[in-house]
Design a protein around this motif. Structure first.
Motif, PDB file in Angstrom:
ATOM      1  N   PRO A 200       0.825  -1.208   0.000  1.00  0.00           N
ATOM      2  CA  PRO A 200       0.000   0.000   0.000  1.00  0.00           C
ATOM      3  C   PRO A 200       0.860   1.260   0.000  1.00  0.00           C
ATOM      4  CG  PRO A 200       0.100  -0.932   2.190  1.00  0.00           C
ATOM      5  CD  PRO A 200       0.821  -1.903   1.306  1.00  0.00           C
ATOM      6  N   MET A 201       0.337   2.285  -0.676  1.00  0.00           N
ATOM      7  CA  MET A 201       1.036   3.579  -0.737  1.00  0.00           C
ATOM      8  C   MET A 201       2.490   3.399  -1.181  1.00  0.00           C
ATOM      9  SD  MET A 201      -0.573   5.468   2.622  1.00  0.00           S
ATOM     10  CE  MET A 201      -0.094   4.137   3.736  1.00  0.00           C
ATOM     11  N   GLY A 202       2.666   2.786  -2.355  1.00  0.00           N
ATOM     12  CA  GLY A 202       4.007   2.481  -2.847  1.00  0.00           C
ATOM     13  C   GLY A 202       4.833   3.705  -3.202  1.00  0.00           C
ATOM     14  N   GLY A 203       4.179   4.827  -3.415  1.00  0.00           N
ATOM     15  CA  GLY A 203       4.943   6.037  -3.717  1.00  0.00           C
ATOM     16  C   GLY A 203       5.099   6.286  -5.208  1.00  0.00           C
ATOM     17  N   PRO A 204       5.657   7.422  -5.564  1.00  0.00           N
ATOM     18  CA  PRO A 204       5.806   7.788  -6.985  1.00  0.00           C
ATOM     19  C   PRO A 204       6.879   6.938  -7.668  1.00  0.00           C
ATOM     20  CG  PRO A 204       6.891   9.404  -5.606  1.00  0.00           C
ATOM     21  CD  PRO A 204       6.187   8.461  -4.666  1.00  0.00           C
ATOM     22  N   ASP A 205       6.630   6.603  -8.921  1.00  0.00           N
ATOM     23  CA  ASP A 205       7.636   5.854  -9.693  1.00  0.00           C
ATOM     24  C   ASP A 205       7.628   6.271 -11.165  1.00  0.00           C
ATOM     25  OD1 ASP A 205       5.297   4.784 -10.608  1.00  0.00           O
ATOM     26  OD2 ASP A 205       5.879   2.677 -10.340  1.00  0.00           O
ATOM     27  N   GLY A 206       7.298   7.540 -11.417  1.00  0.00           N
ATOM     28  CA  GLY A 206       7.289   8.032 -12.795  1.00  0.00           C
ATOM     29  C   GLY A 206       8.689   8.368 -13.282  1.00  0.00           C
ATOM     30  N   GLY A 207       9.064   7.822 -14.416  1.00  0.00           N
ATOM     31  CA  GLY A 207      10.407   8.037 -14.962  1.00  0.00           C
ATOM     32  C   GLY A 207      10.515   9.291 -15.814  1.00  0.00           C
ATOM     33  N   ASP A 208      11.759   9.657 -16.153  1.00  0.00           N
ATOM     34  CA  ASP A 208      12.032  10.842 -16.977  1.00  0.00           C
ATOM     35  C   ASP A 208      11.872  10.520 -18.454  1.00  0.00           C
ATOM     36  OD1 ASP A 208      12.705  11.890 -14.557  1.00  0.00           O
ATOM     37  OD2 ASP A 208      14.877  11.939 -14.931  1.00  0.00           O
ATOM     38  N   GLY A 209      11.672  11.555 -19.236  1.00  0.00           N
ATOM     39  CA  GLY A 209      11.664  11.400 -20.686  1.00  0.00           C
ATOM     40  C   GLY A 209      13.074  11.326 -21.242  1.00  0.00           C
ATOM     41  N   GLY A 210      13.200  10.748 -22.414  1.00  0.00           N
ATOM     42  CA  GLY A 210      14.508  10.618 -23.051  1.00  0.00           C
ATOM     43  C   GLY A 210      14.928  11.887 -23.773  1.00  0.00           C
ATOM     44  N   ARG A 211      16.215  12.029 -23.986  1.00  0.00           N
ATOM     45  CA  ARG A 211      16.763  13.188 -24.682  1.00  0.00           C
ATOM     46  C   ARG A 211      16.423  13.123 -26.167  1.00  0.00           C
ATOM     47  NH1 ARG A 211      21.030  13.645 -27.866  1.00  0.00           N
ATOM     48  NH2 ARG A 211      21.589  11.484 -27.397  1.00  0.00           N
ATOM     49  N   GLY A 212      16.105  14.281 -26.753  1.00  0.00           N
ATOM     50  CA  GLY A 212      15.878  14.339 -28.192  1.00  0.00           C
ATOM     51  C   GLY A 212      17.172  14.206 -28.968  1.00  0.00           C
ATOM     52  N   GLY A 213      17.089  13.741 -30.184  1.00  0.00           N
ATOM     53  CA  GLY A 213      18.278  13.564 -31.006  1.00  0.00           C
ATOM     54  C   GLY A 213      18.892  14.890 -31.434  1.00  0.00           C
ATOM     55  N   SER A 214      20.216  14.983 -31.410  1.00  0.00           N
ATOM     56  CA  SER A 214      20.939  16.171 -31.865  1.00  0.00           C
ATOM     57  C   SER A 214      21.405  15.969 -33.301  1.00  0.00           C
ATOM     58  CB  SER A 214      22.142  16.450 -30.959  1.00  0.00           C
ATOM     59  OG  SER A 214      21.747  16.708 -29.629  1.00  0.00           O
ATOM     60  N   ILE A 215      21.781  17.056 -33.945  1.00  0.00           N
ATOM     61  CA  ILE A 215      22.323  16.992 -35.302  1.00  0.00           C
ATOM     62  C   ILE A 215      23.749  17.511 -35.260  1.00  0.00           C
ATOM     63  CG2 ILE A 215      22.069  17.773 -37.677  1.00  0.00           C
ATOM     64  CD1 ILE A 215      19.105  17.936 -37.226  1.00  0.00           C
TER      65      ILE A 215
ATOM     66  N   ARG B 207       7.916   6.353 -18.327  1.00  0.00           N
ATOM     67  CA  ARG B 207       6.844   5.407 -17.990  1.00  0.00           C
ATOM     68  C   ARG B 207       6.881   5.124 -16.496  1.00  0.00           C
ATOM     69  NH1 ARG B 207       8.991   3.587 -22.792  1.00  0.00           N
ATOM     70  NH2 ARG B 207      10.443   2.222 -21.702  1.00  0.00           N
ATOM     71  N   GLY B 208       5.878   4.431 -16.028  1.00  0.00           N
ATOM     72  CA  GLY B 208       5.857   4.053 -14.624  1.00  0.00           C
ATOM     73  C   GLY B 208       6.881   2.979 -14.328  1.00  0.00           C
ATOM     74  N   SER B 209       6.892   2.546 -13.068  1.00  0.00           N
ATOM     75  CA  SER B 209       7.854   1.529 -12.612  1.00  0.00           C
ATOM     76  C   SER B 209       9.292   1.996 -12.785  1.00  0.00           C
ATOM     77  CB  SER B 209       7.627   0.192 -13.344  1.00  0.00           C
ATOM     78  OG  SER B 209       6.317  -0.281 -13.151  1.00  0.00           O
ATOM     79  N   ASP B 210       9.520   3.277 -12.587  1.00  0.00           N
ATOM     80  CA  ASP B 210      10.872   3.864 -12.684  1.00  0.00           C
ATOM     81  C   ASP B 210      11.504   3.669 -14.054  1.00  0.00           C
ATOM     82  OD1 ASP B 210      10.601   4.555 -10.036  1.00  0.00           O
ATOM     83  OD2 ASP B 210      11.666   2.790  -9.287  1.00  0.00           O
ATOM     84  N   GLN B 211      10.723   3.635 -15.097  1.00  0.00           N
ATOM     85  CA  GLN B 211      11.268   3.430 -16.442  1.00  0.00           C
ATOM     86  C   GLN B 211      11.477   4.782 -17.126  1.00  0.00           C
ATOM     87  OE1 GLN B 211       9.252   0.476 -18.833  1.00  0.00           O
ATOM     88  NE2 GLN B 211       8.472  -0.562 -17.010  1.00  0.00           N
ATOM     89  N   TYR B 212      12.706   5.019 -17.496  1.00  0.00           N
ATOM     90  CA  TYR B 212      13.048   6.247 -18.204  1.00  0.00           C
ATOM     91  C   TYR B 212      12.869   6.022 -19.712  1.00  0.00           C
ATOM     92  CZ  TYR B 212      15.154   8.354 -14.044  1.00  0.00           C
ATOM     93  OH  TYR B 212      15.364   8.902 -12.804  1.00  0.00           O
ATOM     94  N   GLY B 213      12.476   7.080 -20.416  1.00  0.00           N
ATOM     95  CA  GLY B 213      12.357   6.982 -21.868  1.00  0.00           C
ATOM     96  C   GLY B 213      13.720   6.912 -22.538  1.00  0.00           C
ATOM     97  N   ALA B 214      13.796   6.235 -23.671  1.00  0.00           N
ATOM     98  CA  ALA B 214      15.058   6.110 -24.408  1.00  0.00           C
ATOM     99  C   ALA B 214      15.372   7.410 -25.133  1.00  0.00           C
ATOM    100  CB  ALA B 214      14.974   4.959 -25.400  1.00  0.00           C
ATOM    101  N   GLY B 215      16.652   7.738 -25.169  1.00  0.00           N
ATOM    102  CA  GLY B 215      17.096   8.902 -25.936  1.00  0.00           C
ATOM    103  C   GLY B 215      17.093   8.599 -27.422  1.00  0.00           C
TER     104      GLY B 215
END
Length: 373
Positions: free
Chosen positions: A30-45, A74-82
């Motif tokens: 119960p009350m597991g707490g926040p687990d939202g991950g960060d977004g990934g970096r955009g591609g550079s040129i 994403r949830g479960s501490d999943q960060y987005g791919a760059g």
């Protein structure tokens, strides 16, 4: 392959992925707490200088370069791919300007030089970063940042040690064919050379230099007359200019010497109008087709006297090769001397730290035996 030395492109970096607000929801926790991950970096040129490329023609047809966006968190501490970066390979000597402001941004002046044309946006933060002792269930998250977007003007300035300068049909293409491995088109009509040609002059197994031939200049070239003004920029990186004069005329009623003097003065005026820095570069006088005049010494003395020329002067025949070996040998010696002078301070003890001899122990090093007990 068609030679292209100017192009305009647009680069759009990728947007960073959004962060996410998510909470841990598992059975018996119960009350597991926040687990939202960060977004990934955009591609550079990115842009990288490649010595195996010698034209900007690819960027005439591919004008828009857009990188991908980063993935959302994403949830479960999943960060987005760059997103992957896009690497644009450009010729060595490419100068990159902002197309809107005209500001020079980068100069790819050596092989392997790498710059970032447009940086990808940073990814947003998930609510995992906002938890604290007083905020145990944060619902905050931040969106990803937009990537940079630019319109760029690419300008190629070829890298050469020696530049050939002169009126049309002065024999520049014939000379570069005689002394190097370049094979430009040669014909008996003006403006045969339509784009710069580069050739490697090998004076010995271990010594060589690069020579550049541009279309001939005419009166008014600095204001856009003829073709040469389009390519004068290619001489800006050279270390010495060879000013070629045609001292022979097939028309017996034409004074070839006076014609050569008038042409030399016109070229000098055009150089000064186009760029005082270019006009101030070391310049050697090369009199071509001396094998076709009756008194080569007299015409050489006349030209130097009326031009007030005090610099190096060489008489050659680009067609037969007469005098070209002495010219290339003198050029190689002069370039080697310039190279030695440029690096003379590398071994000069006056330019080492604290006046120490090269290779001496570092006095700031605690392990230096001079400072141990």
């Amino acid at each position: 392959m068609k030679f292209v030395d100017e192009a305009t492109i647009e680069v759009i970096a990728g947007k960073g992925g959004n962060g996410v607000a998510s909470f841990r929801r598992e059975k018996f926790i119960p009350m597991g707490g926040p687990d939202g991950g960060d977004g990934g970096r955009g591609g550079s040129i990115l842009a990288i200088a490649d010595r195996n490329i010698n034209t900007l023609i690819d960027f005439r047809y591919a004008r828009l370069h857009r990188a991908k966006n980063g993935e959302n968190g994403r949830g479960s501490d999943q960060y987005g791919a760059g997103a992957p970066d896009i690497v644009l390979r450009m010729p060595v000597g490419t100068v990159i300007h902002d197309a809107d402001s005209g500001e020079q941004l980068f100069d790819l002046d050596h092989h392997g030089a790498q710059v970032t044309l447009a940086a990808g946006g940073a990814g947003g933060l998930g609510n995992l970063h906002f938890k604290s002792s007083t905020n145990r269930a944060p619902r905050q998250f931040t969106p990803g940042r937009e990537g940079e977007q630019r319109r760029l003007r690419l300008e190629l300035k070829v890298l050469a040690d020696v530049g050939l300068l002169g009126l049309p049909n002065a024999g520049k293409s014939t000379l570069i064919t005689r002394v190097s491995n370049a094979r430009p088109k040669i014909a008996d009509y003006p403006f045969t050379t339509l784009h710069p040609n580069l050739g490697v002059v090998r004076t010995s197994p271990s010594h060589s230099f690069v020579i550049a031939d541009i279309p001939g200049l005419i009166e008014g070239a600095s204001e856009g007359a003829g073709l040469g003004h389009l390519f004068l920029r290619h001489l800006s990186r050279t270390r010495v200019l060879l000013h070629m004069l045609d001292v022979y005329s097939p028309d017996p009623d034409v004074d070839a010497g006076a014609q050569a003097i008038e042409g030399a003065q016109a070229i000098t005026r055009e150089l000064e109008r186009y760029s005082p820095e270019l006009a101030a570069k070391p310049r050697w006088l090369v009199l071509n087709k001396l094998d076709m005049v009756e008194d080569p010494v007299a015409i050489q003395d006349r030209i130097c006297r009326e031009l007030g020329w005090t610099g190096p002067v060489f008489g050659i025949s680009a067609l037969t090769g007469e005098g070209t070996q002495a010219l290339t040998g003198a050029l190689q010696s002069w370039l080697d001397e310039q190279q030695r002078s440029a690096h003379a301070h590398d071994e000069d003890p006056r330019f080492t730290r604290n006046g120490e001899e090269p290779g001496a122990p570092d006095i700031d090093d605690p392990g230096d035996p001079r400072f141990t007990r």
